[in-house]
Design a protein around this motif. Structure first.
Motif, PDB file in Angstrom:
ATOM      1  N   VAL A  37     -22.531 105.089  29.498  1.00  0.00           N
ATOM      2  CA  VAL A  37     -21.897 103.773  29.502  1.00  0.00           C
ATOM      3  C   VAL A  37     -22.803 102.847  30.294  1.00  0.00           C
ATOM      4  O   VAL A  37     -23.279 103.192  31.376  1.00  0.00           O
ATOM      5  CB  VAL A  37     -20.495 103.834  30.145  1.00  0.00           C
ATOM      6  N   VAL A  38     -23.052 101.678  29.746  1.00  0.00           N
ATOM      7  CA  VAL A  38     -23.957 100.718  30.367  1.00  0.00           C
ATOM      8  C   VAL A  38     -23.163  99.492  30.808  1.00  0.00           C
ATOM      9  O   VAL A  38     -22.340  98.971  30.051  1.00  0.00           O
ATOM     10  CB  VAL A  38     -25.064 100.298  29.372  1.00  0.00           C
ATOM     11  N   ALA A  39     -23.411  99.048  32.041  1.00  0.00           N
ATOM     12  CA  ALA A  39     -22.816  97.800  32.531  1.00  0.00           C
ATOM     13  C   ALA A  39     -23.800  96.674  32.231  1.00  0.00           C
ATOM     14  O   ALA A  39     -24.992  96.804  32.495  1.00  0.00           O
ATOM     15  CB  ALA A  39     -22.558  97.887  34.026  1.00  0.00           C
ATOM     16  N   PRO A  40     -23.311  95.585  31.652  1.00  0.00           N
ATOM     17  CA  PRO A  40     -24.210  94.493  31.273  1.00  0.00           C
ATOM     18  C   PRO A  40     -24.709  93.716  32.478  1.00  0.00           C
ATOM     19  O   PRO A  40     -24.153  93.810  33.569  1.00  0.00           O
ATOM     20  CB  PRO A  40     -23.315  93.614  30.407  1.00  0.00           C
ATOM     21  N   GLY A  41     -25.766  92.978  32.270  1.00  0.00           N
ATOM     22  CA  GLY A  41     -26.254  92.081  33.305  1.00  0.00           C
ATOM     23  C   GLY A  41     -27.520  92.576  33.965  1.00  0.00           C
ATOM     24  O   GLY A  41     -28.004  93.665  33.700  1.00  0.00           O
ATOM     25  N   THR A  42     -28.028  91.747  34.829  1.00  0.00           N
ATOM     26  CA  THR A  42     -29.229  92.060  35.592  1.00  0.00           C
ATOM     27  C   THR A  42     -28.860  92.028  37.058  1.00  0.00           C
ATOM     28  O   THR A  42     -28.213  91.092  37.521  1.00  0.00           O
ATOM     29  CB  THR A  42     -30.323  91.005  35.312  1.00  0.00           C
ATOM     30  N   TYR A  43     -29.264  93.047  37.786  1.00  0.00           N
ATOM     31  CA  TYR A  43     -28.915  93.173  39.193  1.00  0.00           C
ATOM     32  C   TYR A  43     -30.181  93.405  39.996  1.00  0.00           C
ATOM     33  O   TYR A  43     -31.151  93.970  39.508  1.00  0.00           O
ATOM     34  CB  TYR A  43     -27.931  94.335  39.409  1.00  0.00           C
ATOM     35  N   SER A  44     -30.186  92.966  41.229  1.00  0.00           N
ATOM     36  CA  SER A  44     -31.341  93.183  42.092  1.00  0.00           C
ATOM     37  C   SER A  44     -30.881  93.852  43.372  1.00  0.00           C
ATOM     38  O   SER A  44     -29.707  93.854  43.706  1.00  0.00           O
ATOM     39  CB  SER A  44     -32.045  91.865  42.386  1.00  0.00           C
ATOM     40  N   VAL A  45     -31.811  94.457  44.076  1.00  0.00           N
ATOM     41  CA  VAL A  45     -31.483  95.142  45.325  1.00  0.00           C
ATOM     42  C   VAL A  45     -31.168  94.118  46.404  1.00  0.00           C
ATOM     43  O   VAL A  45     -31.729  93.025  46.382  1.00  0.00           O
ATOM     44  CB  VAL A  45     -32.632  96.074  45.768  1.00  0.00           C
ATOM     45  N   PRO A  46     -30.301  94.396  47.328  1.00  0.00           N
ATOM     46  CA  PRO A  46     -29.539  95.640  47.440  1.00  0.00           C
ATOM     47  C   PRO A  46     -28.393  95.689  46.441  1.00  0.00           C
ATOM     48  O   PRO A  46     -27.767  94.686  46.152  1.00  0.00           O
ATOM     49  CB  PRO A  46     -28.999  95.598  48.869  1.00  0.00           C
ATOM     50  N   VAL A  47     -28.160  96.883  45.919  1.00  0.00           N
ATOM     51  CA  VAL A  47     -27.073  97.116  44.972  1.00  0.00           C
ATOM     52  C   VAL A  47     -26.193  98.219  45.530  1.00  0.00           C
ATOM     53  O   VAL A  47     -26.686  99.209  46.050  1.00  0.00           O
ATOM     54  CB  VAL A  47     -27.618  97.549  43.593  1.00  0.00           C
ATOM     55  N   ARG A  48     -24.909  98.032  45.441  1.00  0.00           N
ATOM     56  CA  ARG A  48     -23.963  99.051  45.875  1.00  0.00           C
ATOM     57  C   ARG A  48     -23.151  99.465  44.656  1.00  0.00           C
ATOM     58  O   ARG A  48     -22.601  98.621  43.956  1.00  0.00           O
ATOM     59  CB  ARG A  48     -23.056  98.486  46.956  1.00  0.00           C
ATOM     60  N   ILE A  49     -23.102 100.768  44.401  1.00  0.00           N
ATOM     61  CA  ILE A  49     -22.336 101.287  43.271  1.00  0.00           C
ATOM     62  C   ILE A  49     -21.252 102.197  43.825  1.00  0.00           C
ATOM     63  O   ILE A  49     -21.551 103.182  44.493  1.00  0.00           O
ATOM     64  CB  ILE A  49     -23.248 102.078  42.307  1.00  0.00           C
ATOM     65  N   ASP A  50     -19.998 101.827  43.599  1.00  0.00           N
ATOM     66  CA  ASP A  50     -18.861 102.660  44.002  1.00  0.00           C
ATOM     67  C   ASP A  50     -18.324 103.330  42.753  1.00  0.00           C
ATOM     68  O   ASP A  50     -18.016 102.657  41.771  1.00  0.00           O
ATOM     69  CB  ASP A  50     -17.752 101.810  44.634  1.00  0.00           C
TER      70      ASP A  50
END
Length: 85
Positions: A37-50
């Motif tokens: 499963v892919v979450a859309p969008g572009t993210y940059s560090v720092p990233v937190r995944i719960d």
């Protein structure tokens, strides 16, 4: 930091994945262990995944960018191993 909260309609299933709403959030099932499963969008560090996951598989893979965190119990059911790749 921008907060992204997954909504079923925003996620992109790939492979043999079924998604549905669940009282605890979103239920994602993949019977053959060959989907994602892919979450859309572009993210940059720092990233937190719960993530709260229930699985009968021996591993869970979280991929971000070119890397992955692999959580697995393959060799010993009582020992969680974390590999960064």
């Amino acid at each position: 930091m921008q907060v992204f909260k997954s909504k079923l309609e925003m996620l992109e299933p790939r492979g043999n994945v079924k998604m549905s709403h669940d009282p605890d959030g979103i239920c994602i099932t993949c019977p053959r262990d060959d989907g994602s499963v892919v979450a859309p969008g572009t993210y940059s560090v720092p990233v937190r995944i719960d993530l709260t996951a229930k699985t009968d598989s021996t591993n869970i893979r979280l991929k971000y960018g070119d890397g992955a965190a692999i959580l697995n119990w393959e060799c010993n059911d009582h020992e969680l191993r974390v590999h960064a790749g």
